[in-house]
Enzyme design. Structure first.
Site, PDB file in Angstrom:
ATOM      1  N   ARG A  60     -99.621 -14.342   2.386  1.00  0.00           N
ATOM      2  CA  ARG A  60     -99.218 -15.246   1.301  1.00  0.00           C
ATOM      3  C   ARG A  60     -99.320 -14.554  -0.051  1.00  0.00           C
ATOM      4  NH1 ARG A  60    -101.824 -18.072   5.032  1.00  0.00           N
ATOM      5  NH2 ARG A  60    -103.820 -17.794   4.010  1.00  0.00           N
ATOM      6  N   GLU A  97    -116.629 -12.729   9.260  1.00  0.00           N
ATOM      7  CA  GLU A  97    -117.742 -13.533   9.750  1.00  0.00           C
ATOM      8  C   GLU A  97    -118.157 -13.055  11.149  1.00  0.00           C
ATOM      9  OE1 GLU A  97    -116.802 -17.657   9.481  1.00  0.00           O
ATOM     10  OE2 GLU A  97    -118.755 -18.263  10.285  1.00  0.00           O
TER      11      GLU A  97
HETATM   12  P1  AMP Z   1    -112.157 -14.112   1.734  1.00  0.00           P
HETATM   13  O1  AMP Z   1    -112.115 -12.694   2.204  1.00  0.00           O
HETATM   14  O2  AMP Z   1    -113.212 -14.924   2.412  1.00  0.00           O
HETATM   15  O3  AMP Z   1    -112.207 -14.229   0.221  1.00  0.00           O
HETATM   16  O4  AMP Z   1    -110.816 -14.800   2.224  1.00  0.00           O
HETATM   17  C1  AMP Z   1    -109.631 -14.554   1.561  1.00  0.00           C
HETATM   18  C2  AMP Z   1    -108.439 -14.522   2.483  1.00  0.00           C
HETATM   19  O5  AMP Z   1    -108.505 -15.520   3.515  1.00  0.00           O
HETATM   20  C3  AMP Z   1    -107.191 -14.811   1.688  1.00  0.00           C
HETATM   21  O6  AMP Z   1    -106.220 -13.856   2.044  1.00  0.00           O
HETATM   22  C4  AMP Z   1    -106.796 -16.221   2.059  1.00  0.00           C
HETATM   23  O7  AMP Z   1    -105.422 -16.263   2.312  1.00  0.00           O
HETATM   24  C5  AMP Z   1    -107.586 -16.570   3.298  1.00  0.00           C
HETATM   25  N1  AMP Z   1    -108.380 -17.802   3.166  1.00  0.00           N
HETATM   26  C6  AMP Z   1    -109.731 -17.888   3.124  1.00  0.00           C
HETATM   27  N2  AMP Z   1    -110.143 -19.151   3.066  1.00  0.00           N
HETATM   28  C7  AMP Z   1    -109.025 -19.905   3.034  1.00  0.00           C
HETATM   29  C8  AMP Z   1    -108.781 -21.336   2.963  1.00  0.00           C
HETATM   30  N3  AMP Z   1    -109.785 -22.218   2.904  1.00  0.00           N
HETATM   31  N4  AMP Z   1    -107.504 -21.740   2.954  1.00  0.00           N
HETATM   32  C9  AMP Z   1    -106.495 -20.860   3.003  1.00  0.00           C
HETATM   33  N5  AMP Z   1    -106.647 -19.531   3.086  1.00  0.00           N
HETATM   34  C10 AMP Z   1    -107.902 -19.047   3.101  1.00  0.00           C
END
Ligand code: AMP
Length: 172
Positions: A60, A97
């Site tokens: 996205r 995770e």
């Molecule tokens: P993070 O590495 O945990 O910051 O996760 C970021 C990535 O995961 C991004 O590329 C987002 O597209 C996806 N992502 C994480 N949490 C969500 C959520 N609650 N809704 C949609 N996309 C998420």
């Protein structure tokens, strides 16, 4: 306008797994007025930052990075999951995770010293953005800023990105 943009993002409980509330931004992208407003506001803080390249994170992030690059008069590059890019790549491993994942970019994606704006849809735990910054720096880029459509504050992603200039359009 923030409230209007938030109305066009749909919460999907328990996707892709139980306990996660997925922020579905596709209705926002599909609405011409919201899409334009979001892109203009994400690009605006970086108008005078001499950005040469906007890097979008799969998948996205690509949809946001490309029009932002166009607004800034910059080029756009892809930060992808392992095995998707056709030529020589540089890669970075990062922790999820459960387990690990890999991000890659073309080794010759931009000249060394280029000012880069990193773009993704959601800042959650910050692990993905942190790995993407490491990747861009490994290729010789200077991360001049990070732009997100939305930030999930409770997950404290900013703590993994200390020292970076971060703009999140919407906060939750
Ligand atoms: P993070 O590495 O945990 O910051 O996760 C970021 C990535 O995961 C991004 O590329 C987002 O597209 C996806 N992502 C994480 N949490 C969500 C959520 N609650 N809704 C949609 N996309 C998420």
């Amino acid at each position: 306008m923030s409230a209007q943009l938030k109305e066009s993002i749909v919460d999907v409980p328990d996707f892709p797994k139980p306990g996660i509330v997925f922020k579905d931004i596709t209705p926002l992208l599909a609405d011409a007025k919201s899409f334009k407003s979001a892109i203009d506001q994400m690009a605006d803080p970086f108008k005078n930052s001499s950005i040469g390249i906007v890097a979008g994170i799969e998948s996205r992030g690509f949809l946001l990075a490309t029009p932002i690059a166009y607004c800034l008069g910059a080029g756009v590059i892809l930060v992808r999951k392992k095995g998707k890019l056709p030529r020589k790549t540089v890669s970075v491993n990062y922790d999820l995770e459960y387990g690990q994942d890999v991000l890659e970019a073309h080794a010759d994606a931009f000249p060394s010293g280029t000012n880069i704006l990193l773009v993704d849809d959601v800042l959650a735990t910050g692990g993905t953005a942190q790995a993407a910054c490491q990747l861009l720096e490994k290729i010789g880029g200077k991360v001049a800023g990070l732009a997100f459509l939305l930030e999930l504050r409770a997950l404290k992603g900013r703590q993994k990105l200390t020292g970076q200039r971060i703009h999140s359009l919407l906060e939750y």
